[in-house]
Design a protein around this motif. Structure first.
Motif, PDB file in Angstrom:
ATOM      1  N   TYR A  16     -13.728  -3.936 -30.793  1.00 37.92           N
ATOM      2  CA  TYR A  16     -13.739  -4.795 -29.259  1.00 37.92           C
ATOM      3  C   TYR A  16     -12.395  -3.757 -28.747  1.00 37.92           C
ATOM      4  CZ  TYR A  16     -16.873  -7.846 -31.067  1.00 37.92           C
ATOM      5  OH  TYR A  16     -18.105  -8.485 -31.694  1.00 37.92           O
ATOM      6  N   GLY A  17     -12.502  -3.305 -27.471  1.00 40.56           N
ATOM      7  CA  GLY A  17     -11.429  -2.531 -26.966  1.00 40.56           C
ATOM      8  C   GLY A  17     -11.125  -3.035 -25.568  1.00 40.56           C
ATOM      9  N   LYS A  18     -10.005  -2.878 -25.135  1.00 41.60           N
ATOM     10  CA  LYS A  18      -9.253  -3.296 -23.825  1.00 41.60           C
ATOM     11  C   LYS A  18      -9.331  -1.775 -23.234  1.00 41.60           C
ATOM     12  CE  LYS A  18      -6.010  -5.630 -21.122  1.00 41.60           C
ATOM     13  NZ  LYS A  18      -6.122  -4.534 -20.101  1.00 41.60           N
ATOM     14  N   ILE A  19      -9.754  -1.998 -21.771  1.00 42.79           N
ATOM     15  CA  ILE A  19      -9.566  -0.843 -20.971  1.00 42.79           C
ATOM     16  C   ILE A  19      -8.367  -0.890 -20.161  1.00 42.79           C
ATOM     17  CG2 ILE A  19     -10.635   0.707 -19.003  1.00 42.79           C
ATOM     18  CD1 ILE A  19     -13.389  -1.080 -19.821  1.00 42.79           C
ATOM     19  N   ASP A  20      -7.463   0.182 -20.294  1.00 47.93           N
ATOM     20  CA  ASP A  20      -6.143  -0.021 -19.611  1.00 47.93           C
ATOM     21  C   ASP A  20      -6.315   0.542 -18.244  1.00 47.93           C
ATOM     22  OD1 ASP A  20      -4.827  -0.961 -21.879  1.00 47.93           O
ATOM     23  OD2 ASP A  20      -4.650   1.217 -22.617  1.00 47.93           O
ATOM     24  N   ASP A  21      -5.132   0.245 -17.398  1.00 49.09           N
ATOM     25  CA  ASP A  21      -5.026   0.418 -16.088  1.00 49.09           C
ATOM     26  C   ASP A  21      -5.532   1.899 -15.851  1.00 49.09           C
ATOM     27  OD1 ASP A  21      -4.441  -2.116 -15.763  1.00 49.09           O
ATOM     28  OD2 ASP A  21      -2.405  -1.800 -15.275  1.00 49.09           O
ATOM     29  N   ASP A  22      -4.971   2.875 -16.581  1.00 50.07           N
ATOM     30  CA  ASP A  22      -5.325   4.109 -16.162  1.00 50.07           C
ATOM     31  C   ASP A  22      -6.764   4.560 -16.168  1.00 50.07           C
ATOM     32  OD1 ASP A  22      -5.437   3.699 -19.008  1.00 50.07           O
ATOM     33  OD2 ASP A  22      -4.905   5.894 -19.304  1.00 50.07           O
ATOM     34  N   MET A  23      -7.787   3.786 -16.783  1.00 51.42           N
ATOM     35  CA  MET A  23      -9.170   4.164 -16.639  1.00 51.42           C
ATOM     36  C   MET A  23      -9.899   3.317 -15.683  1.00 51.42           C
ATOM     37  SD  MET A  23     -10.281   5.133 -20.386  1.00 51.42           S
ATOM     38  CE  MET A  23      -9.539   6.587 -21.277  1.00 51.42           C
TER      39      MET A  23
END
Ligand code: GDP
Ligand code: MN
Length: 349
Positions: free
Chosen positions: A88-95
């Motif tokens: 499970y991954g969080k997508i950071d603001d740069d993406m």
């Protein structure tokens, strides 16, 4: 190779077949699911069918991505459906978010205009971030670094037929880079300048464009490149090479589009973006129509006609979208006479 895996599986006697998972030649492949926490029920339905029809025998892992943190409930109720690893991954603001060159006031005006014109998702800001992420970033998320192929899954899709071979293995063995099952024409109001932008990219990057005998470009234009006919692969189902999307040539195209701002000032979808790149850059022999995979994403169904009985399909043949008005399969079949019947699907009939 395939039968060796099957033998190992039989020996495993129904217990988790570690031998398959650890197999040295196994393709590094993964299911990729972008979802909100609120998509939980729809995702559970999709996973259930993927597992029943395919993955209970093949044990490929899942990666779930979200720009917010997944809840414990989401993690528990998805991981409990599979014996495969789940990440499970969080997508950071740069993406996920606005690049600095976007004028957000103008973007808001454009959304309002599309909303007023009742264009589907026209007024939605998150939908645009989603389309940009799927166009330019999912394959660069760190959780996908370890993999070479992906299979995209969305909430509330259906898999109607047994998938009794390994599509990832088949793609790798044959050098395939992109696989699809539904194709149709795009709603042009969502992409008014995508074609002009793509044409100028082509003009500036002739070395990246495949104009050869084995080109897919004839599929996307009916008037010798004057206009885009809107044909695209429906990207809610995709099996593809991550390395293709991570390639310099694909990223050059994505960056070119991103600089134009059409993800925000219009409503460019990841489906036409992926498809135009595939058509420009790949060869026919690198693209596969998964005719044998029965699939539904509302409201369209691909129901395999010829293999319906053999693959134990539960769709109704009469609902098959393939040869109807908005489908682009007729045009695709003009590219190549024998594309429908390749070995992997035909042998099993
Ligand atoms: P449609 O298929 O074009 O009608 O759009 P969907 O609502 O199915 O969205 C496409 C995919 O992106 C699905 O897998 C959704 O779960 C996911 N998705 C859409 N919007 C968001 C969002 O704002 N955040 C996250 N994390 N996922 C989203
Ligand atoms: Mn969807």
């Amino acid at each position: 190779e395939q039968s060796a895996l099957a033998a190992i599986y039989k020996q495993s006697n129904g217990s988790p077949p570690a031998a398959i998972v650890a197999h040295p030649n196994r393709v590094k492949a993964v299911f990729v699911i972008l979802a909100r926490n609120s998509d939980l029920n729809g995702i559970r339905k999709s996973i259930r069918e993927i597992e029943d029809r395919f993955n209970r025998k093949f044990h490929y892992p899942y990666v779930f991505l979200n720009e917010e943190f997944f809840t414990d409930e989401f993690k528990e109720q998805t991981s409990s459906l599979t014996s495969s690893p789940t990440h499970y991954g969080k997508i950071d603001d740069d993406m996920w978010g606005y690049p600095s060159h976007i004028n957000q006031t103008h973007a808001a005006e454009c959304r309002k205009d599309l909303q007023d014109r009742k264009i589907i998702y026209g007024g939605s800001e998150p939908y645009r971030h989603m389309c940009r992420f799927q166009s330019g970033f999912f394959f660069r998320h760190p959780l996908l670094d370890a993999y070479e192929y992906y299979w995209r899954v969305e909430p509330d899709v259906n898999y109607y037929c047994d998938i009794d071979y390994d599509p990832f293995q088949m793609m790798k063995d044959k050098g395939l880079k992109y696989g699809w099952t539904l194709s149709l024409t795009e709603y042009m109001a969502t992409i008014p300048t995508l074609w002009e932008t793509t044409k100028s990219f082509m003009a500036q990057n002739r070395d990246l464009i495949n104009h050869g005998e084995d080109s897919i470009l004839p599929w996307i234009t009916d008037d010798n490149f004057e206009t885009y006919n809107g044909c695209h692969f429906w990207s809610n189902f995709e099996i593809g090479s991550l390395d293709f999307f991570r390639s310099e040539r694909y990223l050059k195209y994505f960056n070119y589009l991103d600089a134009q701002g059409g993800f925000f000032y219009e409503r460019w979808g990841d489906a036409p973006v992926h498809s135009l790149a595939v058509a420009m850059m790949l060869k026919k022999s690198e693209v596969h129509f998964f005719n044998d995979i029965g699939y539904k994403h509302n409201p369209l169904i691909h129901c395999p006609i010829e293999q319906w009985a053999h693959k134990k399909c539960s769709c109704e043949k009469k609902d098959n979208f393939d040869w109807t008005g908005w489908s682009c399969l007729t045009r695709y079949s003009e590219l190549s006479k024998d594309f429908i019947w390749d070995e992997a699907t035909h042998l099993n009939m």
